[in-house]
Design an enzyme around this catalytic site. Structure first.
Site, PDB file in Angstrom:
ATOM      1  N   CYS A 169      49.955  36.992  35.811  1.00 19.51           N
ATOM      2  CA  CYS A 169      50.628  39.440  35.325  1.00 19.51           C
ATOM      3  C   CYS A 169      49.547  39.962  35.445  1.00 19.51           C
ATOM      4  O   CYS A 169      49.187  40.229  34.177  1.00 19.51           O
ATOM      5  CB  CYS A 169      51.126  39.014  34.239  1.00 19.51           C
ATOM      6  SG  CYS A 169      52.392  40.775  33.435  1.00 19.51           S
ATOM      7  N   CYS A 172      50.525  42.667  32.296  1.00 20.16           N
ATOM      8  CA  CYS A 172      50.427  42.136  30.884  1.00 20.16           C
ATOM      9  C   CYS A 172      48.502  42.612  31.520  1.00 20.16           C
ATOM     10  O   CYS A 172      48.473  43.797  30.187  1.00 20.16           O
ATOM     11  CB  CYS A 172      50.440  41.098  31.104  1.00 20.16           C
ATOM     12  SG  CYS A 172      51.978  40.273  31.550  1.00 20.16           S
ATOM     13  N   ASP A 173      48.207  42.181  32.124  1.00 18.00           N
ATOM     14  CA  ASP A 173      46.363  41.910  32.074  1.00 18.00           C
ATOM     15  C   ASP A 173      45.662  42.905  32.675  1.00 18.00           C
ATOM     16  O   ASP A 173      44.399  42.915  32.738  1.00 18.00           O
ATOM     17  CB  ASP A 173      45.544  40.634  32.179  1.00 18.00           C
ATOM     18  CG  ASP A 173      46.646  40.047  31.585  1.00 18.00           C
ATOM     19  OD1 ASP A 173      47.238  40.163  29.999  1.00 18.00           O
ATOM     20  OD2 ASP A 173      47.165  38.404  31.792  1.00 18.00           O
TER      21      ASP A 173
END
Ligand code: NAP
Length: 347
Positions: A169, A172-173
């Site tokens: 992701c 997300c990261d």
């Protein structure tokens, strides 16, 4: 007393089913999933995959405009602060859209339990739905909207460096300090891969997009955006052989060129895997008919009926083909109407 409608899942399908069944006075109960480390790692946190994405440009009804005021009323201050700022230039982000859907469902009286359903008993009605940390509930009808989760390559070295450089992701990261101004790699050739590659150029010094063939699967407009980006280099006909690290963090990836039959190590700080999804059906334990890949099968065309009467499936858990937020929302609506009509027919 048993619930009239229980909905499992909290993506666009789940909330649309909740909105429709709540407005039909069926008082739906939604199991939205739990906030756990395991769900974080698997990409199965509440609010589904859209909560892991950036801007949504193709959900009808959300043209560019000032949504800030609306969002301020939909979220409490703490949750509002967690969202990326919504400037006036963009339409809407995935997390914003999901929080609005959740709020819309709550406004009509939907009840929400923040927990994972671990098993169901569909052998007789009322069905029994068992969550991990709450009491089991009985349900007259069940709407399954648990979506799908990201696939990984399945290499041992990939598991070793999960959360230490390997991610599924980018949104997300990607902004983590470890990835800033570093070369990064994205694996895959679909819309997700090109979208993630483009997104990561906001942080990375360079992004290698590694694809196993010589042609992208992604839609033209999104592929071109990635190809045009000077920071993106596409590595064609290549597969990941090994993720390399120093024991603490990922430092590179060994690739094999399947045409030239050569190998190279690409230095990078992160590898983002974007190679498709697997439906979240483990809790069903085979009680609902699925295809070979695990996607729930609709038993009747254009109906969300499953192989079990009173159980309906909506969204990506039953769709390996369209997989769009808007189609998921549409089938969530259909499932709610199917459940409502079934309940009416039983009275
Ligand atoms: P996808 O379209 O299924 O693409 C998966 C990609 O990963 C393919 O290029 C595939 O290669 C590759 N792949 C699969 N298994 C692999 C493996 N073991 N090793 C290496 N490569 C592997 O999945 P997706 O990109 O996640 O997209 C899913 C759906 O969501 C699509 O319908 C897409 O249009 C949609 N989507 C839309 C947007 C948007 O509109 N903003 C964004 C993201 C996704 P092959 O090409 O060789 O099969």
């Amino acid at each position: 007393m048993s619930e009239k409608v229980v909905i499992i899942g909290s993506g666009p399908a789940g909330w649309s089913a909740a909105i429709y069944s709540a407005r039909a006075n069926l008082e739906p109960l939604v199991f939205e999933g739990a906030i756990t480390g395991e769900n974080q790692e698997n990409g199965t946190l509440p609010l589904g995959q859209l909560n892991l994405t950036t801007e949504v440009e193709n959900f009808a009804g959300f043209p560019a405009g000032k949504l800030t005021d609306f969002l301020d009323t939909a979220l409490d201050e703490k949750d509002r602060m967690m969202l990326p700022p919504n400037d006036e230039k963009h339409a809407i982000t995935g997390p914003e859209l999901m929080n609005l859907m959740r709020q819309q469902a709550r406004n009509f009286g939907t009840r929400i339990i923040t927990d994972d359903v671990v098993s169901v008993d569909l052998s007789k009605r009322p069905f029994v739905v068992t969550p991990r940390d709450h009491e089991a509930v009985e349900a007259e009808t069940l709407i399954i909207a648990t979506g799908a989760k990201a696939n990984y390559l399945g290499l041992e070295s990939e598991s070793e460096y999960k959360n230490r450089g390997v991610s599924a992701c980018a949104v997300c990261d990607g902004a983590l300090p470890m990835f800033r101004n570093q070369p990064l790699m994205v694996v895959g050739g679909g819309d997700s891969a090109v979208e993630e590659a483009t997104y990561l150029t906001n942080f990375a010094s360079k992004v290698y997009l590694v694809h196993r063939r010589d042609e992208l699967r992604a839609s033209k407009i999104m592929a071109e955006r990635a190809i045009r980006n000077e920071k993106v280099e596409i590595v064609w006909n290549s597969v990941v052989e090994e993720v390399i690290g120093d024991g603490t963090k990922l430092t590179g990836v060994r690739l094999k060129d399947t045409v030239a039959n050569t190998e190279q190590v690409v230095d990078c700080a992160g590898m983002f895997v974007a190679i498709g999804h697997t439906p979240n059906v483990a809790f069903l334990d085979g009680q609902v008919e699925t295809d070979e890949a695990g996607y729930i099968q609709w038993s009747t065309p254009f109906r969300t009926y499953t192989s079990v009467e009173g159980v309906y499936a909506a969204g990506d858990v039953a769709d390996d083909y369209y997989r769009q937020a808007i189609t998921s929302a549409g089938t969530g609506c259909m499932a709610a109407l199917d459940a409502e009509r079934f309940l009416a027919s039983q009275e």
